[in-house]
Structure formats: structure tokens, C-alpha cells
Design a protein around this motif. Sequence first.
Motif, PDB file in Angstrom:
ATOM      1  N   TYR A 186       0.836  -1.200   0.000  1.00 39.77           N
ATOM      2  CA  TYR A 186       0.000   0.000   0.000  1.00 39.77           C
ATOM      3  C   TYR A 186       0.866   1.244   0.000  1.00 39.77           C
ATOM      4  O   TYR A 186       1.642   1.478   0.929  1.00 39.77           O
ATOM      5  N   LEU A 187       0.743   2.058  -1.037  1.00 37.82           N
ATOM      6  CA  LEU A 187       1.643   3.190  -1.267  1.00 37.82           C
ATOM      7  C   LEU A 187       1.643   4.176  -0.107  1.00 37.82           C
ATOM      8  O   LEU A 187       2.698   4.685   0.287  1.00 37.82           O
ATOM      9  N   ASN A 188       0.486   4.462   0.464  1.00 34.81           N
ATOM     10  CA  ASN A 188       0.432   5.482   1.507  1.00 34.81           C
ATOM     11  C   ASN A 188       1.041   5.032   2.831  1.00 34.81           C
ATOM     12  O   ASN A 188       1.242   5.855   3.732  1.00 34.81           O
ATOM     13  N   TYR A 189       1.332   3.751   2.984  1.00 32.25           N
ATOM     14  CA  TYR A 189       2.038   3.250   4.163  1.00 32.25           C
ATOM     15  C   TYR A 189       3.463   2.808   3.836  1.00 32.25           C
ATOM     16  O   TYR A 189       4.210   2.434   4.744  1.00 32.25           O
ATOM     17  N   ALA A 190       3.840   2.821   2.582  1.00 28.00           N
ATOM     18  CA  ALA A 190       5.092   2.179   2.167  1.00 28.00           C
ATOM     19  C   ALA A 190       6.317   3.003   2.551  1.00 28.00           C
ATOM     20  O   ALA A 190       6.286   4.238   2.583  1.00 28.00           O
ATOM     21  N   ASP A 191       7.400   2.295   2.805  1.00 28.98           N
ATOM     22  CA  ASP A 191       8.693   2.916   3.064  1.00 28.98           C
ATOM     23  C   ASP A 191       9.399   3.199   1.740  1.00 28.98           C
ATOM     24  O   ASP A 191       9.111   2.563   0.716  1.00 28.98           O
ATOM     25  N   LYS A 192      10.371   4.107   1.764  1.00 27.44           N
ATOM     26  CA  LYS A 192      11.117   4.446   0.552  1.00 27.44           C
ATOM     27  C   LYS A 192      11.895   3.259   0.013  1.00 27.44           C
ATOM     28  O   LYS A 192      12.261   3.242  -1.173  1.00 27.44           O
ATOM     29  N   SER A 193      12.160   2.261   0.842  1.00 24.40           N
ATOM     30  CA  SER A 193      12.869   1.063   0.393  1.00 24.40           C
ATOM     31  C   SER A 193      11.966   0.117  -0.392  1.00 24.40           C
ATOM     32  O   SER A 193      12.451  -0.857  -0.976  1.00 24.40           O
ATOM     33  N   GLN A 194      10.680   0.385  -0.418  1.00 27.76           N
ATOM     34  CA  GLN A 194       9.717  -0.505  -1.059  1.00 27.76           C
ATOM     35  C   GLN A 194       9.357  -0.003  -2.459  1.00 27.76           C
ATOM     36  O   GLN A 194       9.738   1.099  -2.869  1.00 27.76           O
ATOM     37  N   ASP A 195       8.610  -0.807  -3.188  1.00 25.15           N
ATOM     38  CA  ASP A 195       8.234  -0.496  -4.570  1.00 25.15           C
ATOM     39  C   ASP A 195       6.735  -0.720  -4.747  1.00 25.15           C
ATOM     40  O   ASP A 195       6.298  -1.663  -5.395  1.00 25.15           O
ATOM     41  N   PRO A 196       5.903   0.157  -4.152  1.00 20.66           N
ATOM     42  CA  PRO A 196       4.459  -0.083  -4.217  1.00 20.66           C
ATOM     43  C   PRO A 196       3.901  -0.090  -5.632  1.00 20.66           C
ATOM     44  O   PRO A 196       3.048  -0.916  -5.946  1.00 20.66           O
ATOM     45  N   ILE A 197       4.388   0.803  -6.493  1.00 23.75           N
ATOM     46  CA  ILE A 197       3.847   0.832  -7.856  1.00 23.75           C
ATOM     47  C   ILE A 197       4.229  -0.444  -8.601  1.00 23.75           C
ATOM     48  O   ILE A 197       3.413  -1.010  -9.344  1.00 23.75           O
ATOM     49  N   GLY A 198       5.427  -0.938  -8.394  1.00 20.49           N
ATOM     50  CA  GLY A 198       5.810  -2.213  -8.976  1.00 20.49           C
ATOM     51  C   GLY A 198       4.954  -3.354  -8.467  1.00 20.49           C
ATOM     52  O   GLY A 198       4.716  -4.335  -9.180  1.00 20.49           O
TER      53      GLY A 198
END
Length: 499
Positions: free
Chosen positions: A452-464
Motif C-alpha cells: 500500500y503506497l500510503n504506508y510504504a517505506d522508501k525502500s519498497q516499490d508499491p507501484i511495482g
Amino acid sequence: MAAIVLMLLRVILVLVGYTFAAENGSTTRYCELVDSLIPGSVSYADNPVYRESLSSYYSGQESDLRPGCIFSPKSASEVSLFVKIVTSKQNCSISPQFAVRSGGHTIWSGAANIDGGITVDLRAMNTLELSEDKTVAYVGAGGIWSEIYAQLVPYNLTIMGGRVAGIGVGGLATGGGIHYLSRRNGWVCDNVYNYEVVLASGEIVQASAGSYSDLWLALKGGSNNFGIITRIDVPTWPQGLMWGGSIAFNYTHQVLDGQAEAFSDFMKPENFDDAADMGMALIFQNPGNVYAIGNSLYYVEAVENPAVYQPFISIPGQVGRQLVFANASTFPIQAGGTLPPDTRRAIDIVYSFKNGGPDIYSSIFESWENGTKVLAAIEGLQLVLLIQPHPVTNGTNSLGLPPSEKDIVLTVITAAYAHREDDEMVQNEMQSIIDSHVSLLKRHGLYIPFEYLNYADKSQDPIGSYGEEVKCRLQDASRKYDPDGVFQTQVPGGFKLFN
């Protein structure tokens, strides 16, 4: 018309005598130009408006950044002129980088602020208007959801937005959005009729199902990759009193077992109740090495102690309970929206999975508890494991999730702590906890690669995590509406499409 405006802008640039050169301070020059063409809209480091803007960010990671100036527009036309200014490469100058914020609630550094560039602070664009029949709300993208709800209470209406204080309209509505009504109506972005957006050209367009429909769909999860949102149009929902609040428990094995069983049963499709939205939280607090368990329970009908929550309400070991009837504007304020005192650093990491049996939740609890022991010496640490149901999406978005599924779980681990020197250790151990959870869920065939983009950390890839097909569609929309990649390169913050 756009070409005429741009031509006039270029004439103005020459008449006011601005020349740009990278070695002469490009950002400063652009700040001065914006200030001259949109008087009163720009603030600098010696200005109280600048300092208030920085101090209002949710996390220290964001408020520590120092933009060259802050631009505070009051209308879509001012945003349009700003975009035309900062993308007009006069005399081969280097165009400035900029960031865009509404509530400033995203945690990680650079998400909605920028060092040395220009930050666009949309919070003055906080209007709320209703259609004549009061079925549609026109909401400024800089509005704060917790402040908007109160304006709708006299009409016994609400709109779908954030559930804690301080969350801004624009970011939430383009990253997904979870509301008390989300088990009934889906993600917040599922319900956006129209986005007013300023494109990289400076053109102001209305993106809806009937106009710029590909852009409209891309904005429903595509975040800040296509333009600057200046308004959203959303349905209103009848909402009188609702019921809810919180229960706090002692941290014991009996309570943990009860929570695991109750939540597993709550998430079974046969027990689904679309009026119920909840969260289950395990909390560790230092100093004191204190553990606690809490449930946040909300029911959008005026029903006290609804049957769906009886398994939670009946768990023994309760040390506090606040469950009341109130209007929809009350609960976000009660939930709060700030970090604990003296803990200005924070990290979120998120993942999703299909509901499993109580043993799955018990294993997740145990792994989280082991992680708290590794981090127990971190000053001011609060480590929270929050488990909650996904919205039941209607599929009108770019999130890549199947519609109508009722048993998908969203989990986020949040750390709050005092010192930036502890960033690396906290990040690494949180990731270790997440990795153990994901490994467990994969072994049982329950893991879902949605972040979930609004909870995601910068290390993650929510759009991917939306899937290759969706990401390619979003990239196509970017190339169409932002062919020069302004929102990929000049706006480096947020989750980008071509990384």
C-alpha cells in the motif's frame, strides 16, 4: 491558449530582467521570479510561514529538509503559472527541482519536501463546496480530512478520507486511501469522480471517467507522477452517529491468543460485515519496555456493541475501554495524528496477505516481539504492529487488486524514536521482522505482493507491486501527459514510475 500564455510568460521573463545560470543559483532565481509574478506566495527561511510549514510535517525526516523557498498557491491558476515558470528553461538554465505536499503526513525524507529546491505547499487550497443537491463534494487538494469532516456534520453527511488527524487530501486520494466506509465502498480513490490536475505543460484539466479517462484511472494509485492535483470531486455519504473507539488490553499470552482467533474469524468472508472497520495493534514502548495490545473498532451504523465485534469485546484482560456513539468527525481527532513526544523519527513498512488461521497471527506476533527485544535500547522507541482489513475494492483504480475480495489483510510496522543516528539500526531490524513475516506467509501460500503506497517505506516499490501490466499502463500515461518527464525528474520525491 496555453501557447499564448507561455509566450506571454517568456516576454515577462525578459521584461523583468531575469537571466538564469546554474552557477548563479538557479533555485533562488526561480523563487524570486515566482514571487514577482505571484506576489505573496513565496516564503524563505527567515519567514514564519516557511518555519511553520516545515514544523507541520509529521516526521523529523521531512521537517529536517530545507527547501530554497516554499511556494503556497491559493488557486489552480497559480499552480499552473508556477509549473510554467519552473519548466521554462530560459537561457539554458537548469530547471529547479520541486516537491509537492498537501498534509505532509508521509514519513520518509523527500516524499513531500526537498533540500535546496522549491516545496509547493498546497494547504491554502483547502476549500470545500457541495453540489446543489449535496451529493457531490468539491474538495481542495490541500485540505485536511479531519478538518473537512466537521463541516459536513450539520448535513449528516461525510466523505471518504483519512482516519487520523492531519492527513491531506491530495496524497491520500492518489495513493489509495482507507476510510471507515472502505469495507463497504472500497478505497478512497475508487470513489473519486474527478481530479482537477495541473499537467507538466501548465494546462489545467478535469480527469474523469468521461474526460481524460486514462489519466483519471492512472491517478487512482499513481501518486504524484502525472501532475499536481488541485481539487477532487467525490460523493457524499449519509452519515449520522456511528459507534466506535478503542479497547486496551494487558499483554499476555491469553490475550494474544484471543486476538489471533478473533481477527482470523473476523476476516473470514462468511463473517463479513460491511459496516465494520477495525485495527488490531501490538505496541512496545521504551522507556519502561512496556507492551500493550489494543483494538480500534468502528461501525458506521448507530449500533452499540455489534455482533461482529463480540469476539474482541469479550477478550479478558482489558485495562481500558472507550467505545461511544459519535459523528464521523470525532474519531479521527481521538485517534490523533502526531508522533509521540520527543520521537521525531519514524519508519513505516507495509505488506499484505490473505487471511489465515489463528496460528498465522500468533507466529506474526511472536516474530514482532522478538524484534522489539533487539531494538529495546533505542531511545524513545515505540514499535507498533498494526493489522487491519483491506478495503473491499470495486476495481476502479490502478492498484492491481482483484475486486470484491473480503479476506485480504494489510499489515504495517511503524517505529517512532528520538535520534537520526538510530535510523539504520531501526530500519534494518524492522526489515528483518518483515522478512520473517513474508517468509512465513509465502510458506503457507498466503502472501500477496501488494504494498500500500500510503504506508510504504522508501525502500519498497508499491507501484511495482501493482503488477507489470498496471505499471506499464501508468508509464504510458506518464509519457502521454508528461512527455518531458517533469514529474519524474524535476519532482524526485515519491515513488517514481521509471526507477
